[in-house]
Design a protein around this motif. Structure first.
Motif, PDB file in Angstrom:
ATOM      1  N   ILE A  36       0.837  -1.207   0.000  1.00 38.93           N
ATOM      2  CA  ILE A  36       0.000   0.000   0.000  1.00 38.93           C
ATOM      3  C   ILE A  36       0.873   1.258   0.000  1.00 38.93           C
ATOM      4  O   ILE A  36       0.512   2.278  -0.606  1.00 38.93           O
ATOM      5  N   GLU A  58       6.776  -9.731  -5.852  1.00 36.53           N
ATOM      6  CA  GLU A  58       5.683 -10.711  -5.964  1.00 36.53           C
ATOM      7  C   GLU A  58       4.987 -10.582  -7.328  1.00 36.53           C
ATOM      8  O   GLU A  58       5.273  -9.676  -8.088  1.00 36.53           O
ATOM      9  N   ALA A  71      -7.870  -3.780   7.889  1.00 37.80           N
ATOM     10  CA  ALA A  71      -8.746  -3.012   6.980  1.00 37.80           C
ATOM     11  C   ALA A  71      -9.198  -1.657   7.526  1.00 37.80           C
ATOM     12  O   ALA A  71     -10.054  -1.008   6.945  1.00 37.80           O
ATOM     13  N   ALA A 278      10.233   1.436  -0.818  1.00 33.54           N
ATOM     14  CA  ALA A 278       8.984   1.292  -0.041  1.00 33.54           C
ATOM     15  C   ALA A 278       8.755  -0.208   0.117  1.00 33.54           C
ATOM     16  O   ALA A 278       7.721  -0.738  -0.254  1.00 33.54           O
ATOM     17  N   TYR A 302      -1.930 -11.363  13.069  1.00 32.06           N
ATOM     18  CA  TYR A 302      -2.702 -12.410  12.392  1.00 32.06           C
ATOM     19  C   TYR A 302      -4.071 -11.882  12.000  1.00 32.06           C
ATOM     20  O   TYR A 302      -4.601 -10.957  12.632  1.00 32.06           O
ATOM     21  N   ALA A 338      -8.735  -9.256  13.162  1.00 30.54           N
ATOM     22  CA  ALA A 338      -7.268  -9.158  13.140  1.00 30.54           C
ATOM     23  C   ALA A 338      -6.750  -8.759  14.507  1.00 30.54           C
ATOM     24  O   ALA A 338      -7.423  -8.049  15.255  1.00 30.54           O
ATOM     25  N   LEU A 381       3.785  -9.157   8.682  1.00 26.51           N
ATOM     26  CA  LEU A 381       4.780  -8.482   9.531  1.00 26.51           C
ATOM     27  C   LEU A 381       4.646  -6.979   9.391  1.00 26.51           C
ATOM     28  O   LEU A 381       4.862  -6.430   8.309  1.00 26.51           O
ATOM     29  N   SER A 408       1.613  -0.443  12.636  1.00 24.17           N
ATOM     30  CA  SER A 408       0.222  -0.926  12.592  1.00 24.17           C
ATOM     31  C   SER A 408      -0.709   0.026  11.870  1.00 24.17           C
ATOM     32  O   SER A 408      -1.917  -0.165  11.889  1.00 24.17           O
TER      33      SER A 408
HETATM   34  C1  FAD Z   1      -2.475  -8.258  11.343  1.00 18.87           C
HETATM   35  C2  FAD Z   1      -2.274  -6.861  10.828  1.00 18.87           C
HETATM   36  C3  FAD Z   1      -3.325  -5.960  10.900  1.00 18.87           C
HETATM   37  C4  FAD Z   1      -3.164  -4.653  10.456  1.00 18.87           C
HETATM   38  N1  FAD Z   1      -4.236  -3.818  10.457  1.00 18.87           N
HETATM   39  C5  FAD Z   1      -4.110  -2.555   9.995  1.00 18.87           C
HETATM   40  C6  FAD Z   1      -5.232  -1.690   9.967  1.00 18.87           C
HETATM   41  O1  FAD Z   1      -6.342  -2.084  10.313  1.00 18.87           O
HETATM   42  N2  FAD Z   1      -5.054  -0.414   9.556  1.00 18.87           N
HETATM   43  C7  FAD Z   1      -3.830   0.057   9.149  1.00 18.87           C
HETATM   44  O2  FAD Z   1      -3.730   1.245   8.840  1.00 18.87           O
HETATM   45  N3  FAD Z   1      -2.748  -0.751   9.115  1.00 18.87           N
HETATM   46  C8  FAD Z   1      -2.860  -2.048   9.531  1.00 18.87           C
HETATM   47  N4  FAD Z   1      -1.783  -2.894   9.524  1.00 18.87           N
HETATM   48  C9  FAD Z   1      -0.482  -2.362   9.092  1.00 18.87           C
HETATM   49  C10 FAD Z   1      -0.344  -2.328   7.585  1.00 18.87           C
HETATM   50  O3  FAD Z   1      -0.831  -3.528   7.041  1.00 18.87           O
HETATM   51  C11 FAD Z   1       1.135  -2.128   7.197  1.00 18.87           C
HETATM   52  O4  FAD Z   1       1.656  -1.013   7.881  1.00 18.87           O
HETATM   53  C12 FAD Z   1       1.262  -1.867   5.702  1.00 18.87           C
HETATM   54  O5  FAD Z   1       0.673  -2.917   4.983  1.00 18.87           O
HETATM   55  C13 FAD Z   1       2.722  -1.737   5.304  1.00 18.87           C
HETATM   56  O6  FAD Z   1       2.732  -1.491   3.924  1.00 18.87           O
HETATM   57  P1  FAD Z   1       4.095  -1.499   3.100  1.00 18.87           P
HETATM   58  O7  FAD Z   1       3.738  -1.170   1.716  1.00 18.87           O
HETATM   59  O8  FAD Z   1       5.111  -0.683   3.823  1.00 18.87           O
HETATM   60  O9  FAD Z   1       4.613  -3.010   3.232  1.00 18.87           O
HETATM   61  P2  FAD Z   1       4.168  -4.296   2.389  1.00 18.87           P
HETATM   62  O10 FAD Z   1       2.712  -4.330   2.178  1.00 18.87           O
HETATM   63  O11 FAD Z   1       4.799  -5.470   3.037  1.00 18.87           O
HETATM   64  O12 FAD Z   1       4.815  -4.048   0.962  1.00 18.87           O
HETATM   65  C14 FAD Z   1       6.201  -4.111   0.720  1.00 18.87           C
HETATM   66  C15 FAD Z   1       6.364  -4.705  -0.673  1.00 18.87           C
HETATM   67  O13 FAD Z   1       7.724  -4.610  -1.073  1.00 18.87           O
HETATM   68  C16 FAD Z   1       8.036  -5.766  -1.810  1.00 18.87           C
HETATM   69  N5  FAD Z   1       9.494  -5.939  -1.784  1.00 18.87           N
HETATM   70  C17 FAD Z   1      10.279  -6.140  -0.709  1.00 18.87           C
HETATM   71  N6  FAD Z   1      11.574  -6.236  -1.065  1.00 18.87           N
HETATM   72  C18 FAD Z   1      11.596  -6.082  -2.425  1.00 18.87           C
HETATM   73  C19 FAD Z   1      12.646  -6.096  -3.381  1.00 18.87           C
HETATM   74  N7  FAD Z   1      13.935  -6.269  -3.031  1.00 18.87           N
HETATM   75  N8  FAD Z   1      12.328  -5.927  -4.691  1.00 18.87           N
HETATM   76  C20 FAD Z   1      11.025  -5.739  -5.076  1.00 18.87           C
HETATM   77  N9  FAD Z   1      10.000  -5.729  -4.194  1.00 18.87           N
HETATM   78  C21 FAD Z   1      10.283  -5.886  -2.882  1.00 18.87           C
HETATM   79  C22 FAD Z   1       7.300  -6.870  -1.063  1.00 18.87           C
HETATM   80  O14 FAD Z   1       7.120  -8.010  -1.882  1.00 18.87           O
HETATM   81  C23 FAD Z   1       6.003  -6.184  -0.681  1.00 18.87           C
HETATM   82  O15 FAD Z   1       4.983  -6.385  -1.641  1.00 18.87           O
HETATM   83  C24 FAD Z   1      -1.904  -4.225   9.940  1.00 18.87           C
HETATM   84  C25 FAD Z   1      -0.860  -5.128   9.853  1.00 18.87           C
HETATM   85  C26 FAD Z   1      -1.023  -6.434  10.264  1.00 18.87           C
HETATM   86  C27 FAD Z   1       0.118  -7.404  10.133  1.00 18.87           C
END
Ligand code: FAD
Length: 431
Positions: A36, A58, A71, A278, A302, A338, A381, A408
């Motif tokens: 996201i 991915e 969500a 990111a 979870y 969650a 994570l 979170s």
């Molecule tokens: C159980 C749970 C409940 C949650 N509930 C909420 C909620 O209700 N509201 C809220 O605001 N937040 C919530 N969160 C937090 C939120 O989900 C995360 O903060 C957010 O998804 C992080 O987004 P991101 O894009 O930083 O990481 P990610 O979604 O992990 O995206 C990182 C991406 O980078 C890619 N990547 C990594 N390394 C490489 C590389 N070398 N080359 C190419 N691609 C790469 C990965 O494949 C991944 O797709 C929750 C989290 C969890 C675990």
């Protein structure tokens, strides 16, 4: 030149018309990671006039921590994990197997340093200043998200967006005065929240009737929303003019002088004027290649998702059980439950006891709404900074940026963080 968005698939096409794409744009930015945060960052930059390519390891967007999270777009609930309350609880987390938060100490420098920093944020003054900074970002999301959806032609039903508010229930009356204080504090920043008695909670959410005797009081916030984060990540990219490259892992950077010239990926090299990492929990794996590191700790959570079989017994909006640290969200015809925070290192192993406990909670609170045998389970994570404030900054080289560490609140802070990063990049000048 007018150009058409392409979904790029292989090394041969990667070289492709990249040069053509940047014509009449501010320059070319490569965003690493399509969670996201990567998706919103890519679109914010594209809105701001950059030609943008997002590169994801991915097969599709939103498959990491953004896949099946809670969500919640919880714009007014941004209090960080690092609080005086958390500090008092650390010994309990160490000893108890079934508390909502679990911590297994790891004896490495980075983890210890993260913990020291975390503890340094556990005081009321820091909590207030962190909350204020997080509210600034979450309100930026709140004020921008719907405009984005409108501009992109994404309907609320496409992303299962529910505008039904959020009810937080508390089980201990003695928490009321601290909660009142927090609400008063947040009011000055535009949060509108009301305290409800147990009866009023049931009026708002009749489906909670079964646990009425457990409810001491509740806090209701009308402005909160719920959305499918996985779908949102995918559709923002799909509907924008950002180029998407999937199934390509970024392996290293090629550096010239003080600049990143290109990145090496499993599908070939990509040159750009600016790069944004990111990559969620894997952000440091990349930054370590240039001898940089940020304090980002993986905190596992979870979720279980049930098809709703009887809507009359399901919640109208989102509900948080504050004492059990569990969220219930209705997204479309799905009930998502969650919770949990496990500081156990970088492992995604699913502890079936956690899943069983979430299923039992769903069955206890919303009997009849779901079939407890029919669900999908997931672990993710959270990429957590010690303070709770994400890293939205340049790092190491003059054209390298990072947007990571949202813990979170990644979904809630996503659009705001992306807008802030795009502004910072623009301020530094173009190519
Ligand atoms: C159980 C749970 C409940 C949650 N509930 C909420 C909620 O209700 N509201 C809220 O605001 N937040 C919530 N969160 C937090 C939120 O989900 C995360 O903060 C957010 O998804 C992080 O987004 P991101 O894009 O930083 O990481 P990610 O979604 O992990 O995206 C990182 C991406 O980078 C890619 N990547 C990594 N390394 C490489 C590389 N070398 N080359 C190419 N691609 C790469 C990965 O494949 C991944 O797709 C929750 C989290 C969890 C675990």
């Amino acid at each position: 030149m007018h150009w058409q968005k392409r979904r790029l698939l292989g090394p041969d096409v990667m070289e492709l018309e990249m040069n053509k794409l940047i014509v009449e744009k501010k320059g070319h930015v490569c965003v690493i990671g399509a969670g996201i945060i990567g998706a919103t960052t890519a679109y914010a930059l594209s809105r701001s006039g950059w030609s943008v390519t997002v590169i994801e390891a991915e097969q599709e967007a939103g498959m990491g921590a953004s896949f099946a999270n809670g969500a919640q777009l919880s714009y007014s609930y941004v209090e960080p994990l690092a609080t005086p309350y958390a500090l008092k609880k650390i010994p309990f987390w160490l000893l108890s197997c079934d508390s909502p938060i679990r911590w297994l100490p790891q004896f490495n420098k980075k983890h210890i340093w993260w913990l020291i920093k975390f503890i340094s944020y556990c005081n009321s003054k820091k909590v207030q200043s962190t909350t204020k900074q997080l509210l600034d970002i979450s309100f930026l999301t709140k004020n921008s998200l719907h405009g984005w959806l409108n501009d992109l032609g994404i309907s609320e039903s496409d992303i299962l967006l529910e505008k039904t508010g959020k009810l937080v229930i508390y089980r201990n009356q003695h928490e009321l005065s601290a909660v009142k204080k927090q609400i008063e504090f947040q009011k000055s920043f535009g949060c509108q929240q009301e305290i409800l008695s147990a009866d009023q909670c049931i009026e708002k959410e009749p489906s909670l009737a079964r646990i009425k005797r457990d409810i001491a009081f509740g806090v209701y916030t009308l402005s909160e929303e719920a959305v499918d984060c996985h779908k949102l990540s995918q559709l923002i990219l799909k509907h924008s003019d950002v180029n998407e490259i999937y199934d390509a892992r970024v392996l290293n950077f090629n550096i010239k002088g003080n600049k990143i010239e290109s990145i090496r990926t499993s599908k070939g090299e990509i040159a750009a004027d600016k790069f944004v990492v990111a990559a969620g929990i894997e952000t440091n794996t990349l930054l370590q290649k240039i001898n940089k590191e940020l304090l980002i700790e993986p905190i596992k959570g979870y979720s279980v998702s049930f098809p709703i079989i009887n809507r009359d017994y399901a919640p109208n909006g989102s509900i948080t059980d504050q004492n059990r640290k569990i969220v219930f969200a209705r997204i479309g015809n799905t009930l998502r439950v969650a919770g949990y925070a496990e500081i156990l290192g970088n492992n995604l192993k699913i502890d079936q006891r956690r899943i069983a406990s979430l299923v039992a909670d769903a069955e206890r609170v919303f009997p009849g709404a779901i079939d407890p045998k029919n669900f999908t389970s997931w672990a993710g994570l959270r990429p957590c900074s010690p303070s709770g404030i994400p890293y939205i900054q340049s790092i190491g080289h003059e054209n390298l940026w990072v947007n990571a560490g949202h813990g979170s609140l990644g979904l809630t802070l996503s659009v705001g963080s992306a807008v802030l990063l795009a502004k910072k990049i623009d301020k530094c000048g173009y190519v």
